[in-house]
Design a protein around this motif. Structure first.
Motif, mmCIF file in Angstrom:
data_model
loop_
_atom_site.group_PDB
_atom_site.id
_atom_site.type_symbol
_atom_site.label_atom_id
_atom_site.label_comp_id
_atom_site.label_asym_id
_atom_site.label_seq_id
_atom_site.Cartn_x
_atom_site.Cartn_y
_atom_site.Cartn_z
ATOM 1 N N ASP A 94 31.999 -31.593 41.680
ATOM 2 C CA ASP A 94 31.733 -30.577 42.696
ATOM 3 C C ASP A 94 33.024 -30.023 43.283
ATOM 4 O OD1 ASP A 94 29.087 -30.962 42.199
ATOM 5 O OD2 ASP A 94 28.568 -31.727 44.192
ATOM 6 N N ALA A 95 34.030 -30.884 43.438
ATOM 7 C CA ALA A 95 35.323 -30.377 43.923
ATOM 8 C C ALA A 95 35.905 -29.360 42.950
ATOM 9 C CB ALA A 95 36.299 -31.534 44.135
ATOM 10 N N GLY A 96 35.784 -29.641 41.652
ATOM 11 C CA GLY A 96 36.270 -28.689 40.651
ATOM 12 C C GLY A 96 35.525 -27.373 40.702
ATOM 13 N N PHE A 97 34.210 -27.436 40.839
ATOM 14 C CA PHE A 97 33.429 -26.205 40.927
ATOM 15 C C PHE A 97 33.762 -25.429 42.200
ATOM 16 C CE2 PHE A 97 30.211 -28.299 38.010
ATOM 17 C CZ PHE A 97 30.437 -27.422 36.968
ATOM 18 N N ALA A 98 34.002 -26.135 43.304
ATOM 19 C CA ALA A 98 34.341 -25.455 44.555
ATOM 20 C C ALA A 98 35.667 -24.717 44.428
ATOM 21 C CB ALA A 98 34.392 -26.463 45.707
ATOM 22 N N VAL A 124 26.702 -23.170 35.159
ATOM 23 C CA VAL A 124 27.198 -24.459 34.667
ATOM 24 C C VAL A 124 26.991 -25.547 35.718
ATOM 25 C CG1 VAL A 124 29.204 -25.704 33.797
ATOM 26 C CG2 VAL A 124 28.881 -23.297 33.207
ATOM 27 N N SER A 125 27.304 -25.241 36.962
ATOM 28 C CA SER A 125 27.155 -26.218 38.038
ATOM 29 C C SER A 125 25.713 -26.689 38.157
ATOM 30 C CB SER A 125 27.617 -25.608 39.362
ATOM 31 O OG SER A 125 27.365 -26.485 40.440
ATOM 32 N N SER A 126 24.787 -25.760 38.104
ATOM 33 C CA SER A 126 23.377 -26.121 38.220
ATOM 34 C C SER A 126 22.907 -26.945 37.024
ATOM 35 C CB SER A 126 22.529 -24.851 38.346
ATOM 36 O OG SER A 126 21.161 -25.162 38.430
ATOM 37 N N ALA A 127 23.421 -26.630 35.845
ATOM 38 C CA ALA A 127 22.978 -27.318 34.630
ATOM 39 C C ALA A 127 23.460 -28.759 34.569
ATOM 40 C CB ALA A 127 23.479 -26.568 33.398
ATOM 41 N N LEU A 128 24.520 -29.104 35.299
ATOM 42 C CA LEU A 128 25.103 -30.432 35.191
ATOM 43 C C LEU A 128 24.560 -31.433 36.214
ATOM 44 C CD1 LEU A 128 28.845 -29.773 34.319
ATOM 45 C CD2 LEU A 128 26.987 -30.474 32.826
ATOM 46 N N ASP A 157 19.710 -14.713 42.617
ATOM 47 C CA ASP A 157 18.256 -14.553 42.528
ATOM 48 C C ASP A 157 17.889 -13.636 41.372
ATOM 49 O OD1 ASP A 157 17.770 -16.231 44.642
ATOM 50 O OD2 ASP A 157 17.456 -14.624 46.114
ATOM 51 N N ALA A 158 18.627 -12.536 41.245
ATOM 52 C CA ALA A 158 18.332 -11.576 40.182
ATOM 53 C C ALA A 158 18.540 -12.194 38.806
ATOM 54 C CB ALA A 158 19.216 -10.340 40.344
ATOM 55 N N ALA A 159 19.507 -13.081 38.697
ATOM 56 C CA ALA A 159 19.795 -13.745 37.420
ATOM 57 C C ALA A 159 18.978 -15.023 37.239
ATOM 58 C CB ALA A 159 21.277 -14.071 37.326
ATOM 59 N N GLU A 160 18.167 -15.364 38.257
ATOM 60 C CA GLU A 160 17.360 -16.590 38.261
ATOM 61 C C GLU A 160 18.239 -17.827 38.083
ATOM 62 O OE1 GLU A 160 14.300 -16.063 35.309
ATOM 63 O OE2 GLU A 160 13.118 -14.777 36.641
ATOM 64 N N VAL A 161 19.340 -17.844 38.833
ATOM 65 C CA VAL A 161 20.295 -18.954 38.812
ATOM 66 C C VAL A 161 20.330 -19.584 40.200
ATOM 67 C CG1 VAL A 161 22.707 -19.602 38.514
ATOM 68 C CG2 VAL A 161 21.699 -17.838 37.056
ATOM 69 N N PRO A 162 20.152 -20.898 40.314
ATOM 70 C CA PRO A 162 20.229 -21.536 41.628
ATOM 71 C C PRO A 162 21.654 -21.527 42.173
ATOM 72 C CG PRO A 162 19.113 -22.948 40.025
ATOM 73 C CD PRO A 162 19.780 -21.853 39.259
ATOM 74 N N ALA A 163 21.760 -21.491 43.479
ATOM 75 C CA ALA A 163 23.066 -21.578 44.137
ATOM 76 C C ALA A 163 23.301 -23.028 44.527
ATOM 77 C CB ALA A 163 23.095 -20.696 45.377
ATOM 78 N N THR A 164 24.227 -23.712 43.858
ATOM 79 C CA THR A 164 24.522 -25.090 44.229
ATOM 80 C C THR A 164 25.525 -25.112 45.383
ATOM 81 O OG1 THR A 164 26.323 -25.288 42.635
ATOM 82 C CG2 THR A 164 24.109 -25.916 41.884
ATOM 83 N N LEU A 165 25.599 -26.252 46.073
ATOM 84 C CA LEU A 165 26.455 -26.338 47.252
ATOM 85 C C LEU A 165 27.933 -26.088 46.946
ATOM 86 C CD1 LEU A 165 26.773 -26.840 50.245
ATOM 87 C CD2 LEU A 165 26.836 -29.294 49.774
ATOM 88 N N PRO A 166 28.523 -26.667 45.908
ATOM 89 C CA PRO A 166 29.954 -26.390 45.688
ATOM 90 C C PRO A 166 30.253 -24.928 45.415
ATOM 91 C CG PRO A 166 29.006 -27.589 43.828
ATOM 92 C CD PRO A 166 28.006 -27.646 44.941
ATOM 93 N N ILE A 167 29.336 -24.239 44.754
ATOM 94 C CA ILE A 167 29.544 -22.805 44.507
ATOM 95 C C ILE A 167 29.477 -22.036 45.817
ATOM 96 C CG2 ILE A 167 28.721 -20.769 43.274
ATOM 97 C CD1 ILE A 167 29.897 -23.096 41.541
ATOM 98 N N ALA A 168 28.468 -22.336 46.627
ATOM 99 C CA ALA A 168 28.309 -21.634 47.901
ATOM 100 C C ALA A 168 29.486 -21.895 48.833
ATOM 101 C CB ALA A 168 27.002 -22.069 48.566
ATOM 102 N N ALA A 169 29.860 -23.162 48.988
ATOM 103 C CA ALA A 169 30.946 -23.502 49.915
ATOM 104 C C ALA A 169 32.283 -22.965 49.420
ATOM 105 C CB ALA A 169 31.014 -25.017 50.093
ATOM 106 N N GLY A 170 32.552 -23.109 48.134
ATOM 107 C CA GLY A 170 33.812 -22.617 47.596
ATOM 108 C C GLY A 170 33.931 -21.109 47.714
#
Length: 251
Positions: free
Chosen positions: A81-85, A106-110, A148-161
């Motif tokens: 998660d640190a890497g994704f952030a 990628v973040s959501s898939a892992l 949302d348009a791409a139907e991809v979830p927003a994970t916390l490291p992506i949002a915070a980063g």
């Protein structure tokens, strides 16, 4: 000229309809608020599989709690998660919204378990909503709409980063604070579940300080490193937690 102190004492400039961020909060102020346990993303509801480890007897003391969390930080979600952030922060600063969507995929898939996926995605979405609505960061709302348009979830490291990048927060402070908040939430869960005293909880958090710093520094030094972890026992605990009969936490 209205100062921040006057804003707090006498009301927001421009009347009640003016944005509550009119006083121009500093970077440290934002960082402390966004990584606070009171930030409304529901982090207190999740134990990241720790509840199962305590139920099994794997974790039952301050020492074993520190060892478990340290392993998760070094080899599990702390590392990945640190890497994704870091990636998300740099993509946000570069205005690379397409890259952010790809990193979110990628973040959501892992995420290795159903409840772990719920943890990462629910907190990520809540983070974007809280920053967009409470701190008037329009880019957060834009990212949420694109995901949302791409139907991809927003994970916390992506949002915070990403939000940290858009807000111009110093990257070293942002990533270390993000990892610290993750570790502190697990310590809090352990204090409640073992149970431990508050002083023991602080001992654990203090002992984790060098690990937190090392994980954050490694993420910043090699953000393009292949993501992935090897916290096998933590992943198994997260999977087994899904069928734990009586529990306090959602993961």
């Amino acid at each position: 000229m209205t100062t921040e102190g006057q804003v707090l004492l006498y009301g927001w400039p421009g009347g009640p309809e003016a944005p509550l961020v009119a006083a121009g909060p500093r970077a440290l102020h934002r960082l402390l608020a966004w990584t606070s346990p009171s930030f409304p993303i529901g982090a207190f509801s999740y134990s990241h599989g720790l509840e199962q480890a305590i139920e099994d007897g794997t974790v039952g003391t301050a020492e074993t709690l520190a060892g478990w969390i340290g392993g998760v930080l070094r080899f599990g979600a702390g590392r990945t998660d640190a890497g994704f952030a870091v990636r998300a922060a740099r993509q946000a600063q570069a205005g690379d919204m397409a890259g952010l969507v790809e990193t979110a995929i990628v973040s959501s898939a892992l995420t290795p378990a159903g409840e772990r996926a719920l943890e990462a995605r629910q907190q990520g979405r809540s983070f974007l909503e809280a920053v967009a609505r409470g701190w008037a960061l329009n880019e957060a709302a834009d990212l949420a709409a694109r995901l949302d348009a791409a139907e991809v979830p927003a994970t916390l490291p992506i949002a915070a980063g990403a939000c940290g990048g858009w807000a111009g927060l110093p990257e070293d402070m942002l990533i270390e604070a993000f990892v610290h908040a993750f570790a502190a939430n697990l310590v809090s869960a352990g204090v409640r579940l073992v149970p431990l005293g508050q002083t023991d909880g602080q001992r654990v958090l203090a002992a984790l300080g060098p690990v937190i710093g090392a994980v954050a520094a490694a993420a910043r030094a090699g953000p393009e490193a292949a993501p992935g972890g090897a916290a096998i026992l933590a992943d198994i605990a997260a999977l087994r937690h899904e069928t734990l009969y009586s529990r306090l936490f959602r993961s």
